[in-house]
Design a protein around this motif. Structure first.
Motif, short mmCIF file in Angstrom:
data_model
loop_
_atom_site.label_atom_id
_atom_site.label_comp_id
_atom_site.label_asym_id
_atom_site.label_seq_id
_atom_site.Cartn_x
_atom_site.Cartn_y
_atom_site.Cartn_z
N GLU A 93 0.83 -1.21 0.00
CA GLU A 93 0.00 0.00 0.00
C GLU A 93 0.86 1.26 0.00
O GLU A 93 0.50 2.27 -0.61
CB GLU A 93 -0.94 0.00 1.20
CG GLU A 93 -2.01 1.08 1.12
CD GLU A 93 -3.06 0.97 2.21
OE1 GLU A 93 -3.88 1.90 2.33
OE2 GLU A 93 -3.06 -0.04 2.94
N GLY A 97 1.03 4.65 -2.53
CA GLY A 97 1.22 6.05 -2.15
C GLY A 97 2.36 6.69 -2.92
O GLY A 97 2.26 7.84 -3.36
N ILE A 100 1.09 7.52 -6.43
CA ILE A 100 0.21 8.70 -6.46
C ILE A 100 1.03 9.98 -6.31
O ILE A 100 0.79 10.98 -7.00
CB ILE A 100 -0.87 8.61 -5.36
CG1 ILE A 100 -1.77 7.40 -5.61
CG2 ILE A 100 -1.69 9.88 -5.31
CD1 ILE A 100 -2.53 7.45 -6.92
N ALA A 101 2.01 9.98 -5.40
CA ALA A 101 2.85 11.16 -5.21
C ALA A 101 3.61 11.49 -6.50
O ALA A 101 3.71 12.67 -6.90
CB ALA A 101 3.83 10.94 -4.06
N ILE A 207 -4.09 -0.76 -3.64
CA ILE A 207 -4.86 0.48 -3.57
C ILE A 207 -5.44 0.65 -2.17
O ILE A 207 -6.01 -0.28 -1.60
CB ILE A 207 -5.99 0.48 -4.63
CG1 ILE A 207 -5.38 0.42 -6.03
CG2 ILE A 207 -6.86 1.73 -4.48
CD1 ILE A 207 -6.41 0.27 -7.12
N ILE A 209 -6.97 4.11 0.48
CA ILE A 209 -7.12 5.53 0.77
C ILE A 209 -6.17 5.97 1.87
O ILE A 209 -5.70 7.12 1.91
CB ILE A 209 -8.58 5.86 1.16
CG1 ILE A 209 -8.79 7.38 1.25
CG2 ILE A 209 -8.96 5.18 2.48
CD1 ILE A 209 -8.63 8.09 -0.06
N VAL A 212 -3.00 7.16 0.39
CA VAL A 212 -3.15 8.47 -0.25
C VAL A 212 -3.06 9.58 0.79
O VAL A 212 -2.35 10.58 0.62
CB VAL A 212 -4.47 8.56 -1.02
CG1 VAL A 212 -4.67 9.97 -1.59
CG2 VAL A 212 -4.50 7.53 -2.15
N ALA A 216 0.94 9.63 0.27
CA ALA A 216 1.05 10.31 -1.02
C ALA A 216 0.98 11.82 -0.91
O ALA A 216 1.86 12.54 -1.42
CB ALA A 216 -0.04 9.79 -1.97
N ILE A 217 -0.07 12.32 -0.25
CA ILE A 217 -0.25 13.78 -0.18
C ILE A 217 0.87 14.46 0.61
O ILE A 217 1.48 15.42 0.13
CB ILE A 217 -1.64 14.13 0.38
CG1 ILE A 217 -2.72 13.69 -0.62
CG2 ILE A 217 -1.75 15.63 0.66
CD1 ILE A 217 -4.14 13.87 -0.12
#
Length: 389
Positions: A93, A97, A100-101, A207, A209, A212, A216-217
């Motif tokens: 997972e 991340g 996504i980053a 995947i 959340i 993320v 990632a954020i």
């Protein structure tokens, strides 16, 4: 007359930059990957592909733009990972991340409003978030001197003494001291890998959340605010004017391509960019790009032996790797804390950001660095509006 190849001076400069860039921060990268669930083999693969990604991206950009564009793994980003607990989906997972980053960085290069949105974050708040991430890591060497002085003191004293002579070589010298500690503690009875050259490990992303929100954020924000934007600023300070879009797209693409092999984030460099772009690199500014090309080549070579480096790190006594990572980050912490609190207009908001991030709080799936920016940003907006009343 145009040069047909890299001048010798730029090769030596590239070697110095690669030594500083790789050996000053690889302990932090390994610690960050391990914190979010990587096994020793996955961490070695991550180190390999982090080195290959920044090496190849730096070579490509420098040859393409004919500028000394240095690329690095995101040291602030992996320091963030080092204080981030593993998600429920483990390293798979976390890799999602990373993807996504990297994709957000590509998007920031292609779509200017996203890049501009990051620049709207006040600099002191971004630096305060980074300082909050780093403080717990920078405390480790001093805690270790009390708990395990025989382990920590050789590293800390070496770092301090060499920093008085030449700050660039302080952390590489501390790495050498740490190797001596490993040898003393183990007699170099180390579980060496079956292959000297590092074996890639393909990791299927899972995947989630959680990845993320908590990986990632924050990873995207801290890398953009403390690496990519300053990296471009350093180049401009030496008279180079690259378009930011292609640079961000390239490092973002490198991040995405290397993520499935365990690499966290590739970004533009600031410190090694300064080494390659200044007059000591070469008297002719038009030839300095060969320094960053050489840096990229050496990064790739170092990465090939990541499994050996990881094996030594795995054999290190408890607290040694944390001590090494801590002294490597003291300079970054000092500059980020100074930048965060020196601006009186932003001081309270920066303090809230710093303290929230340092607290390690997590709420509604959002990690402390995100909450640091949210709460600090709220204080900043409120105080700005009150001043206008």
């Amino acid at each position: 007359m145009a040069s047909s190849g890299p001048p010798l001076q730029t090769i030596s400069t590239g070697f110095v930059a690669a030594i500083v860039g790789f050996f000053s921060s690889f302990p932090i990268l390994l610690q960050g990957l391990t914190s979010v669930g990587a096994t020793a083999e996955q961490a070695a693969s991550g180190l390999l592909f982090a080195a290959l990604a920044m090496g190849l991206a730096g070579i490509f950009l420098s040859l393409w733009k004919k500028m000394p564009i240095s690329v690095a793994w995101s040291t602030p980003g992996v320091a963030l990972l080092a204080i981030t607990p593993a998600t429920s989906g483990g390293f798979n997972e976390a890799v999602f991340g990373f993807l996504i980053a990297g994709a957000l960085t590509v998007l920031a290069g292609l779509w200017r409003p996203l890049g501009r949105l990051i620049t709207l974050i006040p600099g002191p708040l971004a630096q305060a978030m980074l300082a909050g991430v780093l403080i717990s890591l920078c405390l480790v060497p001093f805690q270790a001197m009390a708990d395990a002085p025989a382990i920590a003191l050789p590293v800390v004293l070496t770092w301090f003494v060499v920093s008085l002579i030449n700050r660039l070589y302080a952390v590489p010298a501390a790495v050498v001291a740490a190797l001596g500690v490993v040898g003393w503690a183990t007699g170099f009875d180390i579980a060496w890998p079956d292959h000297v050259l590092t074996q890639p490990v393909l990791i299927a992303p899972r995947i989630g959340i959680e990845a993320v929100l908590s990986i990632a954020i924050p990873l995207f924000i801290v890398t953009m605010a403390t690496q990519n934007i300053p990296g471009i600023a350093v180049l401009r300070s030496y008279g180079y004017r690259p378009e930011p879009g292609p640079l961000l797209t390239t490092v973002g693409t490198a991040s995405v391509a290397s993520a499935v092999f365990g690499s966290a984030a590739t970004c533009l460099a600031a410190i090694t960019a300064a080494i390659c772009a200044n007059e000591d690199s070469h008297p002719d500014p038009k030839l300095r790009y060969w320094s960053s090309v050489s840096t990229g080549v050496f990064y790739c070579l170092f990465g090939l032996f990541a499994a050996v480096i990881t094996a030594i790190a795995s054999a290190a006594p408890e607290l040694l790797l944390g001590t090494l990572a801590g002294v490597a980050l003291i300079g970054v912490f000092t500059s980020s804390a100074t930048a965060a609190l020196s601006d009186t207009d932003h001081r309270e908001a920066a303090a809230v950001t710093f303290l929230t991030t340092a607290s390690g709080m997590a709420l509604f799936g959002l990690s402390a660095p995100v909450w640091g920016l949210v709460l600090g940003g709220g204080v900043h907006v409120l105080k700005t509006r009150l001043r206008r009343v």
